[in-house]
Design a protein around this motif. Structure first.
Motif, PDB file in Angstrom:
ATOM      1  N   ARG A  89     -37.341 -34.378  -9.561  1.00 21.54           N
ATOM      2  CA  ARG A  89     -37.920 -33.173  -8.939  1.00 21.54           C
ATOM      3  C   ARG A  89     -39.026 -32.611  -9.835  1.00 21.54           C
ATOM      4  O   ARG A  89     -40.098 -32.239  -9.349  1.00 21.54           O
ATOM      5  CB  ARG A  89     -36.797 -32.157  -8.717  1.00 21.54           C
ATOM      6  CG  ARG A  89     -37.188 -30.940  -7.973  1.00 21.54           C
ATOM      7  CD  ARG A  89     -37.071 -31.153  -6.498  1.00 21.54           C
ATOM      8  NE  ARG A  89     -37.393 -29.911  -5.816  1.00 21.54           N
ATOM      9  CZ  ARG A  89     -37.412 -29.779  -4.532  1.00 21.54           C
ATOM     10  NH1 ARG A  89     -37.102 -30.798  -3.781  1.00 21.54           N
ATOM     11  NH2 ARG A  89     -37.735 -28.659  -3.977  1.00 21.54           N
ATOM     12  N   MET A 148     -42.066 -34.887  -9.660  1.00 23.50           N
ATOM     13  CA  MET A 148     -42.729 -34.703  -8.369  1.00 23.50           C
ATOM     14  C   MET A 148     -43.551 -33.413  -8.372  1.00 23.50           C
ATOM     15  O   MET A 148     -44.705 -33.404  -7.942  1.00 23.50           O
ATOM     16  CB  MET A 148     -41.685 -34.683  -7.257  1.00 23.50           C
ATOM     17  CG  MET A 148     -42.254 -34.890  -5.899  1.00 23.50           C
ATOM     18  SD  MET A 148     -40.928 -35.263  -4.757  1.00 23.50           S
ATOM     19  CE  MET A 148     -41.899 -35.533  -3.305  1.00 23.50           C
ATOM     20  N   PRO A 198     -42.723 -30.169  -3.414  1.00 18.11           N
ATOM     21  CA  PRO A 198     -42.079 -31.388  -2.915  1.00 18.11           C
ATOM     22  C   PRO A 198     -41.765 -31.357  -1.417  1.00 18.11           C
ATOM     23  O   PRO A 198     -41.997 -32.352  -0.728  1.00 18.11           O
ATOM     24  CB  PRO A 198     -40.792 -31.476  -3.744  1.00 18.11           C
ATOM     25  CG  PRO A 198     -41.137 -30.773  -5.019  1.00 18.11           C
ATOM     26  CD  PRO A 198     -42.040 -29.644  -4.600  1.00 18.11           C
TER      27      PRO A 198
END
Length: 154
Positions: free
Chosen positions: A25, A28, A39
């Motif tokens: 995460r 990203m 995201p």
């Protein structure tokens, strides 16, 4: 003296799955930050860029997000001029999302954060190890989903 119970839990498969999820995460977010996208916004653009027009209600299931979360994400993409939201021809209460020309242009220039994550994280890992990892996590997830379903029944 260290708590041995805590040490075992921090090195468990579940702990590593969580660390992997959180780290992917962060990667990203880092890749998408220069484009002022999050995201979930990227996943909406991914759906529209690879599949095409999609009912907004279907994205709730596809992305596994709350309806209110998706509403905010879509509103931001519409404000940025990247996504168009139109009434569904069959049910005017429902909305269909399509990418605008500006959204399509951005989509063509966006790096693929998922490809970067997979290439980096699994460089040098054998196909057999990846298959085992996927199978173990898929089976573990299935057992937890079944546990939740049992709880919902009772």
């Amino acid at each position: 003296m260290a708590n041995k119970q805590a040490d075992v839990q921090h090195d468990s498969a579940g702990a590593w799955a969580k660390k992997y999820h959180m780290t992917t995460r962060m990667v990203m977010e880092s890749v998408l930050r220069p484009y002022e996208l999050g995201p979930t916004q990227w996943y909406v653009l991914y759906q529209l860029g690879t599949v095409g027009a999609t009912a907004q209600r279907d994205l709730v299931l596809i992305l596994q997000v709350e309806r209110a979360t998706l509403t905010g994400v879509v509103a931001a993409l519409v404000r940025k001029g990247l996504v168009r939201q139109t009434p569904d021809a069959a049910d005017q209460r429902q909305k269909v999302l399509t990418m605008t020309p500006a959204g399509a242009a951005l989509w063509r220039e966006l790096p693929d954060p998922i490809a970067l994550i997979l290439e980096t994280a699994f460089e040098g890992v054998s196909e057999a190890d990846l298959a085992t990892t996927s199978r173990v996590l898929r089976d573990a997830t299935g057992r937890l989903v079944a546990l939740l379903a049992e709880g919902d029944e009772g």
